[in-house]
Design a protein around this motif. Structure first.
Motif, mmCIF file in Angstrom:
data_model
loop_
_atom_site.group_PDB
_atom_site.id
_atom_site.type_symbol
_atom_site.label_atom_id
_atom_site.label_comp_id
_atom_site.label_asym_id
_atom_site.label_seq_id
_atom_site.Cartn_x
_atom_site.Cartn_y
_atom_site.Cartn_z
ATOM 1 N N GLU A 97 0.914 -1.146 -0.097
ATOM 2 C CA GLU A 97 -0.043 -0.066 -0.142
ATOM 3 C C GLU A 97 0.906 1.349 0.020
ATOM 4 O O GLU A 97 1.784 1.194 0.424
ATOM 5 C CB GLU A 97 -1.051 -0.070 1.311
ATOM 6 N N LYS A 98 0.298 2.574 -0.670
ATOM 7 C CA LYS A 98 1.005 3.443 -0.611
ATOM 8 C C LYS A 98 0.779 3.929 0.807
ATOM 9 O O LYS A 98 -0.222 4.069 1.376
ATOM 10 C CB LYS A 98 0.569 4.566 -1.646
ATOM 11 N N ASP A 99 1.780 4.589 1.512
ATOM 12 C CA ASP A 99 1.836 5.374 2.678
ATOM 13 C C ASP A 99 2.376 6.606 2.790
ATOM 14 O O ASP A 99 3.551 6.861 2.220
ATOM 15 C CB ASP A 99 2.566 4.304 3.671
ATOM 16 N N HIS A 100 1.921 7.427 3.618
ATOM 17 C CA HIS A 100 2.435 8.927 3.739
ATOM 18 C C HIS A 100 3.485 8.671 4.757
ATOM 19 O O HIS A 100 3.128 8.481 5.819
ATOM 20 C CB HIS A 100 1.369 10.163 3.910
ATOM 21 N N ILE A 101 4.729 9.088 4.470
ATOM 22 C CA ILE A 101 5.888 8.822 5.427
ATOM 23 C C ILE A 101 5.558 10.041 6.690
ATOM 24 O O ILE A 101 5.627 9.457 7.798
ATOM 25 C CB ILE A 101 7.352 9.063 4.708
ATOM 26 N N THR A 102 5.423 11.138 6.446
ATOM 27 C CA THR A 102 4.747 11.935 7.497
ATOM 28 C C THR A 102 3.224 11.942 7.145
ATOM 29 O O THR A 102 2.861 12.406 6.279
ATOM 30 C CB THR A 102 5.274 13.432 7.317
ATOM 31 N N PRO A 103 2.575 11.508 8.278
ATOM 32 C CA PRO A 103 1.000 11.297 7.879
ATOM 33 C C PRO A 103 0.456 12.823 7.691
ATOM 34 O O PRO A 103 0.921 13.711 8.109
ATOM 35 C CB PRO A 103 0.603 10.896 9.423
ATOM 36 N N SER A 157 2.725 15.969 3.161
ATOM 37 C CA SER A 157 2.434 16.205 1.746
ATOM 38 C C SER A 157 2.235 15.113 0.912
ATOM 39 O O SER A 157 2.357 13.712 1.232
ATOM 40 C CB SER A 157 3.528 17.147 1.268
ATOM 41 N N ASN A 158 1.559 15.196 -0.429
ATOM 42 C CA ASN A 158 1.516 14.165 -1.429
ATOM 43 C C ASN A 158 2.633 14.154 -2.263
ATOM 44 O O ASN A 158 2.601 13.771 -3.348
ATOM 45 C CB ASN A 158 0.256 14.485 -2.254
ATOM 46 N N TRP A 159 3.693 14.937 -1.955
ATOM 47 C CA TRP A 159 4.914 14.869 -2.883
ATOM 48 C C TRP A 159 5.409 13.591 -3.028
ATOM 49 O O TRP A 159 5.455 12.587 -1.838
ATOM 50 C CB TRP A 159 5.874 15.832 -2.614
ATOM 51 N N PRO A 160 6.186 13.016 -3.983
ATOM 52 C CA PRO A 160 6.713 11.726 -4.066
ATOM 53 C C PRO A 160 7.763 11.340 -2.982
ATOM 54 O O PRO A 160 7.765 10.287 -2.500
ATOM 55 C CB PRO A 160 7.416 11.523 -5.411
ATOM 56 N N ASN A 162 7.612 12.073 -0.057
ATOM 57 C CA ASN A 162 6.602 11.767 1.231
ATOM 58 C C ASN A 162 5.630 10.446 1.006
ATOM 59 O O ASN A 162 5.051 10.123 1.953
ATOM 60 C CB ASN A 162 5.818 12.777 1.785
ATOM 61 N N ILE A 163 6.025 9.782 0.010
ATOM 62 C CA ILE A 163 5.233 8.537 -0.378
ATOM 63 C C ILE A 163 6.291 7.375 -0.122
ATOM 64 O O ILE A 163 7.261 7.351 -0.655
ATOM 65 C CB ILE A 163 4.624 8.726 -1.659
ATOM 66 N N THR A 164 5.776 6.241 0.375
ATOM 67 C CA THR A 164 6.466 4.894 0.294
ATOM 68 C C THR A 164 5.595 3.794 0.169
ATOM 69 O O THR A 164 4.238 3.950 0.018
ATOM 70 C CB THR A 164 7.522 4.871 1.814
ATOM 71 N N LEU A 165 6.142 2.818 0.422
ATOM 72 C CA LEU A 165 5.397 1.456 0.171
ATOM 73 C C LEU A 165 5.596 0.542 1.406
ATOM 74 O O LEU A 165 6.297 0.754 1.921
ATOM 75 C CB LEU A 165 5.778 0.594 -1.223
ATOM 76 N N ALA A 166 4.239 0.157 1.782
ATOM 77 C CA ALA A 166 4.287 -0.537 2.906
ATOM 78 C C ALA A 166 3.123 -1.885 2.984
ATOM 79 O O ALA A 166 2.444 -1.753 2.088
ATOM 80 C CB ALA A 166 3.713 0.142 4.140
ATOM 81 N N CYS A 167 3.739 -2.911 3.512
ATOM 82 C CA CYS A 167 2.840 -3.940 3.800
ATOM 83 C C CYS A 167 1.522 -3.687 4.516
ATOM 84 O O CYS A 167 1.614 -2.606 5.278
ATOM 85 C CB CYS A 167 3.585 -5.321 4.259
ATOM 86 N N LEU A 168 0.712 -4.419 4.241
ATOM 87 C CA LEU A 168 -0.788 -3.873 4.735
ATOM 88 C C LEU A 168 -0.471 -3.797 6.269
ATOM 89 O O LEU A 168 -1.084 -2.979 7.023
ATOM 90 C CB LEU A 168 -1.799 -5.300 4.476
ATOM 91 N N CYS A 178 2.251 -3.272 8.359
ATOM 92 C CA CYS A 178 2.840 -2.128 8.695
ATOM 93 C C CYS A 178 2.000 -0.934 8.367
ATOM 94 O O CYS A 178 1.904 0.006 9.293
ATOM 95 C CB CYS A 178 4.246 -1.952 8.024
ATOM 96 N N ASN A 179 1.221 -0.718 7.625
ATOM 97 C CA ASN A 179 0.537 0.567 7.275
ATOM 98 C C ASN A 179 -0.551 0.532 8.101
ATOM 99 O O ASN A 179 -0.830 1.644 8.660
ATOM 100 C CB ASN A 179 -0.002 0.290 5.834
ATOM 101 N N ARG A 180 -1.327 -0.570 8.533
ATOM 102 C CA ARG A 180 -2.145 -0.446 9.565
ATOM 103 C C ARG A 180 -1.510 -0.124 11.154
ATOM 104 O O ARG A 180 -2.429 0.847 11.655
ATOM 105 C CB ARG A 180 -3.052 -1.759 9.784
ATOM 106 N N ASP A 181 -0.518 -0.864 11.220
ATOM 107 C CA ASP A 181 0.128 -0.428 12.432
ATOM 108 C C ASP A 181 0.784 0.839 12.673
ATOM 109 O O ASP A 181 0.680 1.448 13.856
ATOM 110 C CB ASP A 181 1.356 -1.540 13.014
ATOM 111 N N LYS A 182 1.319 1.278 11.728
ATOM 112 C CA LYS A 182 1.726 2.580 11.719
ATOM 113 C C LYS A 182 0.520 3.887 11.883
ATOM 114 O O LYS A 182 1.176 4.912 12.630
ATOM 115 C CB LYS A 182 2.628 3.018 10.499
ATOM 116 N N TYR A 183 -0.412 3.633 11.296
ATOM 117 C CA TYR A 183 -1.703 4.648 11.466
ATOM 118 C C TYR A 183 -1.081 6.036 11.337
ATOM 119 O O TYR A 183 -0.708 6.485 10.198
ATOM 120 C CB TYR A 183 -2.242 4.330 12.966
ATOM 121 N N ASP A 184 -0.897 6.821 12.231
ATOM 122 C CA ASP A 184 -0.523 8.297 12.144
ATOM 123 C C ASP A 184 0.685 8.590 13.051
ATOM 124 O O ASP A 184 0.902 9.755 13.376
ATOM 125 C CB ASP A 184 -1.859 9.171 12.448
ATOM 126 N N LYS A 185 1.500 7.585 13.118
ATOM 127 C CA LYS A 185 2.745 7.721 13.846
ATOM 128 C C LYS A 185 3.912 8.313 12.984
ATOM 129 O O LYS A 185 3.613 7.846 11.724
ATOM 130 C CB LYS A 185 3.316 6.593 14.416
#
Length: 174
Positions: A100-106, A112-115, A117-123, A125-132
């Motif tokens: 999934e695409k994830d915002h490094i800084t939530p 931002s939506n700049w590239p 600030n975008i990374t890829l994460a497994c489902l 990690c993306n769910r566990d990271k939430y807004d951290k």
């Protein structure tokens, strides 16, 4: 060899390994009492019974997404995938073309939506990271004995190094 600890789901009773892969984490950081399958079923049920809550949550996220500066393309995401060697930025697990695409800084913390600030994460990690933040997430993972990927650790180290540089301002004689 240590025995794998197991846990029974409080909803379905199925016994599975006592890991975040099977149970996920609750907001306090411990493992949930119900397995991921039961949690998904509960969320689907809530969506059907209270669609207005789901719609409101999605609308709030869409507003943050639309109002954040910047944009990225699927080409940008393909470059990110290559840079990450098709692995999750946070844990290093193989994504096999998914993730999934994830915002490094939530977005909720001014991301931002700049590239950049975008990374890829497994489902998971993306769910566990939430807004951290990434640094908060690394600490959170370490507290639970979870593996953290090299690229994520390198990112946190570079951010820490960047913040620790002090700017010396010399005053001019008056």
């Amino acid at each position: 060899m240590a025995a794998i600890q197991t846990k029974a789901c409080s909803k379905c009773g199925k016994v599975q390994p006592s890991t975040s892969e099977f149970f996920g984490h609750n907001p306090q950081g411990g493992l949930r009492n119900s397995c991921r399958a039961c949690k998904r079923a509960y969320e689907r049920e809530q969506h059907v019974q209270k669609p207005e809550l789901t719609a409101a949550r999605r609308e709030r996220y869409k507003e943050r997404l639309d109002s954040a500066p910047g944009s990225y393309t699927e080409y940008d995401v393909a470059l990110i995938r290559i840079k990450l060697s098709d692995c999750c930025f946070y844990c290093g697990a193989r994504l096999k073309g998914g993730g999934e695409k994830d915002h490094i800084t939530p977005l909720s913390k001014g991301g931002s939506n700049w590239p950049s600030n975008i990374t890829l994460a497994c489902l998971s990690c993306n769910r566990d990271k939430y807004d951290k933040s990434v640094a908060e997430f690394v600490v959170w993972r370490k507290e639970r004995g979870l593996k953290t990927g090299k690229q994520c650790l390198d990112f946190v180290a570079s951010q820490t190094k960047h913040r620790s540089k002090r700017v010396v301002v010399k005053s001019s004689p008056q």
